[in-house]
Design an enzyme around this catalytic site. Sequence first.
Site, short mmCIF file in Angstrom:
data_model
loop_
_atom_site.label_atom_id
_atom_site.label_comp_id
_atom_site.label_asym_id
_atom_site.label_seq_id
_atom_site.Cartn_x
_atom_site.Cartn_y
_atom_site.Cartn_z
N LYS A 89 -2.42 1.96 4.16
CA LYS A 89 -3.56 2.78 3.77
C LYS A 89 -4.19 3.41 5.01
O LYS A 89 -4.35 2.74 6.05
CB LYS A 89 -4.58 1.88 3.05
CG LYS A 89 -5.79 2.60 2.47
CD LYS A 89 -6.67 1.59 1.73
CE LYS A 89 -7.86 2.23 1.06
NZ LYS A 89 -8.70 1.24 0.35
N SER A 163 -9.59 2.29 -4.40
CA SER A 163 -9.47 3.40 -3.49
C SER A 163 -8.11 3.47 -2.80
O SER A 163 -7.78 4.45 -2.17
CB SER A 163 -10.57 3.31 -2.42
OG SER A 163 -10.37 2.15 -1.60
N SER A 187 -10.06 -2.53 -4.80
CA SER A 187 -9.35 -1.33 -4.37
C SER A 187 -7.87 -1.55 -4.09
O SER A 187 -7.12 -0.59 -3.93
CB SER A 187 -10.00 -0.75 -3.11
OG SER A 187 -11.27 -0.24 -3.40
#
Length: 479
Positions: A89, A163, A187
């Site tokens: 990420k 996210s 997330s």
Amino acid sequence: MATNSVPDDIVFLSAAATSAAIRAGEFTATDAVNAYLNRIDAIDGDIKAYITVTREEALGAASDIDDALRRGDDNLINAPLFGAPVAIKDQFNTAGILTSNGSRAYAENVPSDDATVVARLKAAGAILLGKLNLSELAMGGTADPPYGTPNNPWRFGHTPGESSSGSGAALAAHLCAASVGEDTGGSGRGPASYCNAVGLRPTFTRISRHGITPMCWFLDAASPMTKTVEDCALVLGAVAGYDPLDPTTSHRPVPDYHGMLDGDIRGMRIGRMTELCDAPDMHPDVRRATDAALETLAGLGAEVSEVSLPLTEIAGAIFVGIADTEGAGARDDLMRRAPELLDRASRTRLQSAALVPAKAENRAMKARVLLRRQFEEAFRQVDVLVCPTAPYPAPRHDALTAPFESADDVRQRFFFRRSYTGCYPLAGMPAVSIPGGFTDGGLPIGLQLGGDSFAEATILRAAYAYQQATDWHTRRAPV
């Protein structure tokens, strides 16, 4: 040994299987990297999982892995993720590589050092393919993502979750062998649920946060995200443990998570979380899949019972009261200096959170303590708690950004789903989302298994047993 052509099906292997095949000489690490790069080139324009593809760096690292195999470098060859192409990420620092945090405000942010998680992945033999897309500042709800809106490979037009959206989408589309996302309130587990992947939220302090751009200091945690439970155990073992660069990390020894996956859960005490499993607004297919999963676990020898944790019903509200206010404080300088660089939805959310009275945040912190006590009491009765990861399957993109119509709409869309994943970060305890079925319309359903503090081995053992008894994780998205 490896052939001259790159087999297309390399990308469908787990990280563990990829490493084993490279060790056995079935193909090279360079073959594996090229297979993934070819697939990224072919389909990521539609999926938008990646922000940055580190093509040259990955090929260079693959060449080093292949050289190590020819030299017989046993230390590297026996590394748990030897030659596995992974992605991370874009919230984790990477030396010499853009770390955008999904925001225009960080468009020129090129760190000089790797985050500890990135450094440990490399030390474990993994090859970094690139940086994955995410909601701006890891908050969720971005209206106009600067690097494109990631699509759910199971159904375009639907979200892959937030996210760690790119992390979930990349796994579902087989654009990396494994990933690490970040999980503040869900997330990592949410995208895993929506994308038919595995996502682990570890115990707070289990994994170093050095080099991770914070969303909420009290709740942030790195999140191993993988295709299988076995891979999750390998990634967790590689990145967990004390880090002097993050004094909040625990000194507890890191168990051999992978070695403890024996598939035997006879006598394990499993609690069905009453409030979260019986919520009236839950999608009927999610309810059906969760009940079927509990029957499967019972059939494997587990003892299933009902467990009530009343405060989980409002865990989403407690979570927002803490995470958003803390996040607003962490972004105060950015909001004062360059608010125009932020997405309009992010800006509105931060501005609103900055207006929350200290009294309200204080009440949320007190409620968090009471919620943790309920979890502590529950884990005196059971070893693992089970509920859905999300109360409904992946919604359409426009459902996430539509204006709120009423107070009940706010409760349903902003607080309700966050209760399912938000309760574990509030308690500081681990939970894992695993593939648990599909809706009649073909969208993935996630099953969440939670445990007491530092009980990752227990929940992974239960998750592995379930995965060995089912085939949900073997199904492929239509891309």
